[in-house]
Design an enzyme around this catalytic site. Structure first.
Site, PDB file in Angstrom:
ATOM      1  N   ASP A  62      22.691   0.501   9.005  1.00 33.68           N
ATOM      2  CA  ASP A  62      22.516  -0.848   9.916  1.00 33.68           C
ATOM      3  C   ASP A  62      22.393  -0.508  11.167  1.00 33.68           C
ATOM      4  O   ASP A  62      23.404   0.240  11.884  1.00 33.68           O
ATOM      5  CB  ASP A  62      23.749  -1.551   9.578  1.00 33.68           C
ATOM      6  CG  ASP A  62      23.713  -2.979  10.250  1.00 33.68           C
ATOM      7  OD1 ASP A  62      22.863  -3.144  11.317  1.00 33.68           O
ATOM      8  OD2 ASP A  62      24.721  -3.756  10.088  1.00 33.68           O
ATOM      9  N   TYR A 156      13.593 -14.605  19.507  1.00 35.70           N
ATOM     10  CA  TYR A 156      12.720 -13.580  19.222  1.00 35.70           C
ATOM     11  C   TYR A 156      11.928 -13.185  20.130  1.00 35.70           C
ATOM     12  O   TYR A 156      11.916 -11.861  20.649  1.00 35.70           O
ATOM     13  CB  TYR A 156      11.923 -13.989  17.940  1.00 35.70           C
ATOM     14  CG  TYR A 156      11.055 -13.007  17.301  1.00 35.70           C
ATOM     15  CD1 TYR A 156      11.497 -11.974  16.591  1.00 35.70           C
ATOM     16  CD2 TYR A 156       9.754 -12.872  17.616  1.00 35.70           C
ATOM     17  CE1 TYR A 156      10.810 -11.009  16.038  1.00 35.70           C
ATOM     18  CE2 TYR A 156       9.026 -12.196  16.996  1.00 35.70           C
ATOM     19  CZ  TYR A 156       9.391 -11.044  16.300  1.00 35.70           C
ATOM     20  OH  TYR A 156       8.708  -9.967  15.712  1.00 35.70           O
TER      21      TYR A 156
HETATM   22  P1  NAD Z   1       9.907  -7.060   7.320  1.00 36.00           P
HETATM   23  O1  NAD Z   1      10.967  -8.338   7.185  1.00 36.00           O
HETATM   24  O2  NAD Z   1       8.983  -7.075   6.246  1.00 36.00           O
HETATM   25  O3  NAD Z   1      10.627  -5.693   7.278  1.00 36.00           O
HETATM   26  C1  NAD Z   1      12.110  -5.608   8.203  1.00 36.00           C
HETATM   27  C2  NAD Z   1      12.433  -4.119   7.463  1.00 36.00           C
HETATM   28  O4  NAD Z   1      13.774  -4.055   8.445  1.00 36.00           O
HETATM   29  C3  NAD Z   1      13.312  -4.482   5.969  1.00 36.00           C
HETATM   30  O5  NAD Z   1      13.065  -3.485   5.398  1.00 36.00           O
HETATM   31  C4  NAD Z   1      15.070  -4.734   6.463  1.00 36.00           C
HETATM   32  O6  NAD Z   1      15.590  -4.392   5.464  1.00 36.00           O
HETATM   33  C5  NAD Z   1      14.881  -3.970   7.613  1.00 36.00           C
HETATM   34  N1  NAD Z   1      16.335  -4.526   8.488  1.00 36.00           N
HETATM   35  C6  NAD Z   1      16.513  -5.753   9.000  1.00 36.00           C
HETATM   36  N2  NAD Z   1      17.737  -5.539   9.493  1.00 36.00           N
HETATM   37  C7  NAD Z   1      18.166  -4.134   9.676  1.00 36.00           C
HETATM   38  C8  NAD Z   1      19.031  -3.849  10.019  1.00 36.00           C
HETATM   39  N3  NAD Z   1      20.296  -4.418  10.912  1.00 36.00           N
HETATM   40  N4  NAD Z   1      19.402  -2.184   9.987  1.00 36.00           N
HETATM   41  C9  NAD Z   1      18.421  -1.671   9.116  1.00 36.00           C
HETATM   42  N5  NAD Z   1      17.218  -2.397   8.681  1.00 36.00           N
HETATM   43  C10 NAD Z   1      17.148  -3.581   8.981  1.00 36.00           C
HETATM   44  O7  NAD Z   1       9.493  -7.259   8.695  1.00 36.00           O
HETATM   45  P2  NAD Z   1       8.193  -6.628   9.376  1.00 36.00           P
HETATM   46  O8  NAD Z   1       7.122  -7.912   9.239  1.00 36.00           O
HETATM   47  O9  NAD Z   1       7.561  -5.343   8.539  1.00 36.00           O
HETATM   48  O10 NAD Z   1       8.505  -6.498  10.430  1.00 36.00           O
HETATM   49  C11 NAD Z   1       8.862  -5.049  11.262  1.00 36.00           C
HETATM   50  C12 NAD Z   1       8.915  -5.222  12.905  1.00 36.00           C
HETATM   51  O11 NAD Z   1       7.910  -5.553  13.210  1.00 36.00           O
HETATM   52  C13 NAD Z   1      10.011  -5.967  13.388  1.00 36.00           C
HETATM   53  O12 NAD Z   1      10.557  -5.279  14.277  1.00 36.00           O
HETATM   54  C14 NAD Z   1       9.227  -7.193  13.587  1.00 36.00           C
HETATM   55  O13 NAD Z   1       9.665  -8.011  14.664  1.00 36.00           O
HETATM   56  C15 NAD Z   1       8.095  -6.771  14.215  1.00 36.00           C
HETATM   57  N6  NAD Z   1       6.786  -7.632  13.983  1.00 36.00           N
HETATM   58  C16 NAD Z   1       6.344  -8.079  12.935  1.00 36.00           C
HETATM   59  C17 NAD Z   1       5.291  -9.022  12.873  1.00 36.00           C
HETATM   60  C18 NAD Z   1       4.719  -9.397  11.864  1.00 36.00           C
HETATM   61  O14 NAD Z   1       3.662 -10.566  12.060  1.00 36.00           O
HETATM   62  N7  NAD Z   1       5.161  -9.372  10.610  1.00 36.00           N
HETATM   63  C19 NAD Z   1       4.572  -9.038  14.187  1.00 36.00           C
HETATM   64  C20 NAD Z   1       5.110  -8.422  15.426  1.00 36.00           C
HETATM   65  C21 NAD Z   1       6.135  -7.751  15.289  1.00 36.00           C
END
Ligand code: NAD
Length: 264
Positions: A62, A156
């Site tokens: 975490d 966010y």
């Molecule tokens: P996702 O929800 O598909 O995956 C997120 C991962 O983080 C999951 O495996 C989850 O279990 C893990 N996670 C969450 N909280 C956690 C914690 N406290 N400790 C350890 N692991 C934890 O999200 P994603 O779309 O792959 O996003 C990944 C990153 O990219 C994030 O930081 C998100 O803000 C950023 N992001 C995403 C997008 C998008 O369009 N998807 C755009 C810009 C930025």
């Protein structure tokens, strides 16, 4: 094979963007530790890494907990021998809060803890090790939501601007020690993160009520992205490989947008 002999840690590497980063780094020769709350999907990603001929370790972590982070770094050093690259990717969205008065204190606390405080905790824990080795790469995953001041998800957007600001602060402090610190700002990707957001928009916003979540997502891509195409986890993965590679040795303190031209 730009990362041969390197060991990378990717937080949130069990799915979505994190999985894309893990696999791109493994394809370039890195051994990878996947640090995530979800060990089962992380194990599947580890199997994909091993199928590429690289080592992989899954550590239930975490990222909001200092003790978990220390245990993660100790285990990776023990099992993979070293740490060269830290990718702070784990992150959560906040519920759309338009107007911002829709958001709760709990929304702000949760998003701050996972998206910003975690980056402070991991950087604090890894800095002495990287300083001693006079080498190391830190890559923080921010978002276009940070630089765009997006009004849709206030906590966010603020959290991701916080990640960019903190990236630059740490980059300045660690530059004399030969350590590079950069952020990547992804655009719009169809991961679980965006799927949940689109489902919420269909349920709560009459403008999207007749659409499927995927249609909502596509409408945002068309409306916002000049290149009119969504980004993929591999797009972000290859940017992370570049920032982790020797080719980026003089790149630090940057926020690299991989967003089809949204922020320009
Ligand atoms: P996702 O929800 O598909 O995956 C997120 C991962 O983080 C999951 O495996 C989850 O279990 C893990 N996670 C969450 N909280 C956690 C914690 N406290 N400790 C350890 N692991 C934890 O999200 P994603 O779309 O792959 O996003 C990944 C990153 O990219 C994030 O930081 C998100 O803000 C950023 N992001 C995403 C997008 C998008 O369009 N998807 C755009 C810009 C930025």
């Amino acid at each position: 094979m730009r990362l041969t002999g390197k060991v990378a840690i990717v937080t949130g590497g069990a799915m979505g963007i994190g999985r894309g980063i893990v696999l791109c780094m493994a394809k370039e020769g890195a051994d990878v530790a996947i640090a995530d709350l979800q060990v089962e999907p992380a194990g599947k990603v580890a199997d994909e890494v091993k199928a590429l001929g690289r080592k992989a370790v899954v550590v239930k972590t975490d990222v909001t907990k200092e003790a978990d982070i220390q245990a993660l770094f100790d285990r990776v050093k023990r099992e993979l021998g070293r740490i060269d690259v830290l990718v702070n990717n784990a992150g959560v969205s906040s519920k759309p809060g338009l107007p911002f008065t829709n958001n709760t204190e709990a929304d702000w606390d949760r998003v701050y803890a996972v998206n910003v405080k975690s980056v402070f905790l991991t950087c604090k824990a890894i800095a002495p090790y990287f300083i001693e080795r006079k080498a190391g790469r830190i890559i923080n995953i921010a978002s276009i939501a940070g630089t765009m001041n997006s009004p849709v998800m206030p906590p966010y957007s603020v959290s991701k601007m916080g990640v960019i600001t903190f990236t630059k602060i740490v980059a300045k402090e660690l530059a004399p020690h030969g350590i590079n610190v950069n952020a990547i700002c992804p655009g719009i990707l169809w991961t679980a993160f965006w799927q949940e957001l689109a489902e919420h928009m269909v349920k709560t916003n009459p403008q999207f009520a007749a659409m499927t979540p995927r249609q909502v997502f596509e409408s945002r891509v068309n409306a916002v992205i000049p290149m009119k195409r969504e980004q993929t986890p591999e797009d972000i993965g290859w940017a992370a490989v570049f920032l982790a590679s020797d080719e980026a040795r003089n790149v630090t303190g940057q926020a690299l947008h991989v967003d089809g031209g949204v922020v320009m």
